[in-house]
Motif scaffolding. Sequence first.
Motif, mmCIF file in Angstrom:
data_model
loop_
_atom_site.group_PDB
_atom_site.id
_atom_site.type_symbol
_atom_site.label_atom_id
_atom_site.label_comp_id
_atom_site.label_asym_id
_atom_site.label_seq_id
_atom_site.Cartn_x
_atom_site.Cartn_y
_atom_site.Cartn_z
ATOM 1 N N UNK A 192 0.824 -1.206 0.000
ATOM 2 C CA UNK A 192 0.000 0.000 0.000
ATOM 3 C C UNK A 192 0.859 1.257 0.000
ATOM 4 N N UNK A 193 2.015 1.200 0.653
ATOM 5 C CA UNK A 193 2.881 2.376 0.753
ATOM 6 C C UNK A 193 3.780 2.544 -0.467
ATOM 7 N N UNK A 194 3.630 1.651 -1.464
ATOM 8 C CA UNK A 194 4.363 1.809 -2.704
ATOM 9 C C UNK A 194 5.701 1.118 -2.739
ATOM 10 N N UNK A 195 5.946 0.147 -1.850
ATOM 11 C CA UNK A 195 7.228 -0.559 -1.839
ATOM 12 C C UNK A 195 7.415 -1.365 -3.119
ATOM 13 N N UNK A 196 8.647 -1.451 -3.572
ATOM 14 C CA UNK A 196 8.968 -2.258 -4.748
ATOM 15 C C UNK A 196 8.887 -3.744 -4.388
ATOM 16 N N UNK A 197 8.692 -4.609 -5.380
ATOM 17 C CA UNK A 197 8.714 -6.045 -5.093
ATOM 18 C C UNK A 197 9.990 -6.496 -4.396
ATOM 19 N N UNK A 210 18.766 -12.414 -3.311
ATOM 20 C CA UNK A 210 19.173 -12.491 -4.708
ATOM 21 C C UNK A 210 18.003 -12.468 -5.663
ATOM 22 N N UNK A 211 16.976 -13.255 -5.375
ATOM 23 C CA UNK A 211 15.834 -13.301 -6.279
ATOM 24 C C UNK A 211 15.024 -12.007 -6.202
ATOM 25 N N UNK A 212 15.083 -11.324 -5.036
ATOM 26 C CA UNK A 212 14.426 -10.029 -4.919
ATOM 27 C C UNK A 212 15.038 -9.006 -5.860
ATOM 28 N N UNK A 268 8.928 -14.284 -4.245
ATOM 29 C CA UNK A 268 8.359 -13.725 -5.470
ATOM 30 C C UNK A 268 6.870 -14.038 -5.565
ATOM 31 N N UNK A 269 6.461 -15.207 -5.054
ATOM 32 C CA UNK A 269 5.040 -15.547 -5.081
ATOM 33 C C UNK A 269 4.196 -14.518 -4.368
ATOM 34 N N UNK A 270 4.676 -14.025 -3.226
ATOM 35 C CA UNK A 270 3.948 -12.997 -2.486
ATOM 36 C C UNK A 270 3.800 -11.729 -3.317
ATOM 37 N N UNK A 271 4.882 -11.284 -3.943
ATOM 38 C CA UNK A 271 4.802 -10.053 -4.738
ATOM 39 C C UNK A 271 3.947 -10.254 -5.986
ATOM 40 N N UNK A 272 3.944 -11.483 -6.529
ATOM 41 C CA UNK A 272 3.099 -11.763 -7.692
ATOM 42 C C UNK A 272 1.626 -11.570 -7.346
ATOM 43 N N UNK A 273 1.201 -12.113 -6.217
ATOM 44 C CA UNK A 273 -0.188 -11.950 -5.802
ATOM 45 C C UNK A 273 -0.510 -10.475 -5.562
ATOM 46 N N UNK A 313 -5.864 -5.043 -4.491
ATOM 47 C CA UNK A 313 -6.145 -4.771 -3.077
ATOM 48 C C UNK A 313 -5.078 -5.440 -2.211
ATOM 49 N N UNK A 314 -4.243 -4.656 -1.518
ATOM 50 C CA UNK A 314 -3.098 -5.232 -0.788
ATOM 51 C C UNK A 314 -3.502 -6.261 0.257
ATOM 52 N N UNK A 315 -4.556 -5.991 1.015
ATOM 53 C CA UNK A 315 -4.963 -6.931 2.048
ATOM 54 C C UNK A 315 -5.481 -8.235 1.475
ATOM 55 N N UNK A 316 -6.352 -8.143 0.469
ATOM 56 C CA UNK A 316 -6.920 -9.333 -0.152
ATOM 57 C C UNK A 316 -5.834 -10.173 -0.814
ATOM 58 N N UNK A 317 -4.945 -9.521 -1.557
ATOM 59 C CA UNK A 317 -3.901 -10.266 -2.269
ATOM 60 C C UNK A 317 -2.976 -10.984 -1.302
ATOM 61 N N UNK A 318 -2.566 -10.293 -0.238
ATOM 62 C CA UNK A 318 -1.656 -10.909 0.726
ATOM 63 C C UNK A 318 -2.359 -12.027 1.497
#
Length: 392
Positions: A113-118, A253-255, A307-312, A318-323
């Motif tokens: 929600x705060x705009x953080x990068x993956x 590394x993958x981040x 990466x799966x978390x950032x993909x969702x 919607x940040x809450x629903x996706x997480x």
Amino acid sequence: MPSSALLWGLQIAFLSPALALILVTLYGATTAEVGWVLAIYNAGGFIASLLLPAYADRKHDYLGPMLACGVLTVLLAAVLATVTSLQLATIALIVIGGPAGVGSSMLYAHLRHSGARPADVVNTRAIVSVAWIAGPPLATFIIGWFGNRAVLLAIAAVAVLNIVTTLIMISQGRVAQTSGAHPAAAPPARDEPPVGRAGVVLITAAFVLLQATNATGMTILTVYVTETMRLDGMWAGIALGVAAALEVPALIGIGRLTERFSSLGLIATSCLAGIAYYLGLAFAAGPVALIALQPLNAWSFAGIGGVGLTLFQRMIPRPGLSTGLYMNTRRIGSIVSGPIIAFGSITALGQRGIFVASAALTLAGLLIISLGGRITTKKGTADPAVLPVPTG
């Protein structure tokens, strides 16, 4: 933010490994009762991880619910330390523990929600992995030296620190609003996911399979090492410790790679690593091979867990629903891991069949993700989670 991630990781790492022991020693639960209580507890957590994030999405506030989760954790520890019956403990785990366990989801949702990068989200996930390296041994030490109830006190103490860090973040947010310095927000919520519902359904189903095989590998490894590989159980602990230690650099590394490559492409490499890991375990014959396979395990987890978390988060606005949806793939996957172990072990390969089945299901997950990506691409979305991200 890093302190909050470390504390939430410690809180979970204290409670999860010790909960079954607490049920047995404090309330006299049998093995069967432990299984039922944990199943009901996870069901309550499943519901809470849908309802609480939905509320947070409506309010566009994730720190407030995260603060409430910290308070509920303190309350849960106090109730578990004072009640004497298994029935009351079960009720407390459902009513209080379910919502309390959503705190880490709120942290990731707040990041989005705060705009953080993956890459920032994956790095935060790496900090949680650091907590998991130290948490279970520390919890075991506390129980061994101070008794079973002492770990509840430790959980409450960590929760209090969680409350403090959350209050600090809330205060910083208010100061930023007052000064007019607003962080870049995530795209506003809308009802239709940008990748299309079919793509979301397919990718969610694939992640249930991937989470299930990951949970299967961790759950059965000690038994497999001692009964099938005929090694000392110490080697299973060493293997899991090596994998946990490698998870942190793998996640970092993958981040970084998420800035250059598509999320689905990186997850595909993790699936391939997982397939190689499970097949390697199925035919491993000694401790050297067991340890040598762990880098594959770490890379597999980095894609699924990071990466799966950032993909969702990127395919559902919607940040809450996706997480919350991503976290629930882990819960459902843990349930599915039971049948994988049961059916895999009755094949002609015995326990080795469990890992062959895990490799096959990981391949199925990879194929489903590929299909979901094709559907997304045909819909013409320009979501960077699916399409390559330009650099330079």
